[in-house]
Write a protein that holds these residues in place. Sequence first.
Motif, PDB file in Angstrom:
ATOM      1  N   GLN A   1      39.359  31.542  43.238  1.00 13.17           N
ATOM      2  CA  GLN A   1      39.188  31.304  44.678  1.00 13.17           C
ATOM      3  C   GLN A   1      38.222  30.157  44.931  1.00 13.17           C
ATOM      4  O   GLN A   1      38.477  29.307  45.785  1.00 13.17           O
ATOM      5  CB  GLN A   1      38.685  32.567  45.373  1.00 13.17           C
ATOM      6  CG  GLN A   1      39.715  33.659  45.491  1.00 13.17           C
ATOM      7  CD  GLN A   1      39.134  34.932  46.088  1.00 13.17           C
ATOM      8  OE1 GLN A   1      37.934  35.048  46.307  1.00 13.17           O
ATOM      9  NE2 GLN A   1      39.986  35.914  46.335  1.00 13.17           N
TER      10      GLN A   1
ATOM     11  N   ASN B   1      38.097  40.775  35.424  1.00 15.45           N
ATOM     12  CA  ASN B   1      39.246  40.323  36.225  1.00 15.45           C
ATOM     13  C   ASN B   1      38.811  39.854  37.608  1.00 15.45           C
ATOM     14  O   ASN B   1      39.303  38.839  38.108  1.00 15.45           O
ATOM     15  CB  ASN B   1      40.289  41.438  36.357  1.00 15.45           C
ATOM     16  CG  ASN B   1      41.022  41.696  35.050  1.00 15.45           C
ATOM     17  OD1 ASN B   1      41.086  40.833  34.182  1.00 15.45           O
ATOM     18  ND2 ASN B   1      41.574  42.890  34.913  1.00 15.45           N
ATOM     19  N   ARG B   2      37.894  40.580  38.207  1.00 18.51           N
ATOM     20  CA  ARG B   2      37.418  40.178  39.535  1.00 18.51           C
ATOM     21  C   ARG B   2      36.665  38.858  39.467  1.00 18.51           C
ATOM     22  O   ARG B   2      36.766  38.023  40.359  1.00 18.51           O
ATOM     23  CB  ARG B   2      36.551  41.276  40.148  1.00 18.51           C
ATOM     24  CG  ARG B   2      37.398  42.463  40.544  1.00 18.51           C
ATOM     25  CD  ARG B   2      36.768  43.294  41.617  1.00 18.51           C
ATOM     26  NE  ARG B   2      37.687  44.365  41.984  1.00 18.51           N
ATOM     27  CZ  ARG B   2      37.303  45.550  42.400  1.00 18.51           C
ATOM     28  NH1 ARG B   2      36.025  45.823  42.496  1.00 18.51           N
ATOM     29  NH2 ARG B   2      38.185  46.450  42.728  1.00 18.51           N
TER      30      ARG B   2
ATOM     31  N   ASP C   1      39.207  36.188  39.278  1.00 19.80           N
ATOM     32  CA  ASP C   1      39.785  35.983  40.610  1.00 19.80           C
ATOM     33  C   ASP C   1      38.838  35.186  41.495  1.00 19.80           C
ATOM     34  O   ASP C   1      39.248  34.265  42.205  1.00 19.80           O
ATOM     35  CB  ASP C   1      40.095  37.330  41.293  1.00 19.80           C
ATOM     36  CG  ASP C   1      41.253  38.065  40.638  1.00 19.80           C
ATOM     37  OD1 ASP C   1      41.978  37.438  39.838  1.00 19.80           O
ATOM     38  OD2 ASP C   1      41.423  39.265  40.922  1.00 19.80           O
TER      39      ASP C   1
END
Length: 106
Positions: A28, A20-21, A24
């Motif tokens: 970004q 998930n990170r 993300d």
Amino acid sequence: SGGGSRPKAGDSQLLKKMTNRMSDFEAQVSSQLQLMSTDIEKKIAFLGAQPRALGEGAPSTDAVAHDIDALKYDVSELKDLMSGAKSDTAHVKRIVLACERDMEDF
């Protein structure tokens, strides 16, 4: 008491959090690249809107050449950033996928 290390129940959750990170982070980076691309497009549009005749108030050939060189540099930098981000993201994804495959065996 065995010699091998067994994965803990929390390992799966940790891998999900990492995935998930990474998603993300990828979002970004994509957003930042889009902003940089938009900025470059605005610069190109601005240069395109400048008077073309070399009369009173028109930019000099040197000034236009300088602006074009600056744009080339920005585009090159953008390509390098994008390439680096893609490479980094792909590398981490490979690691996460390998970890997930290892976890499936248990």
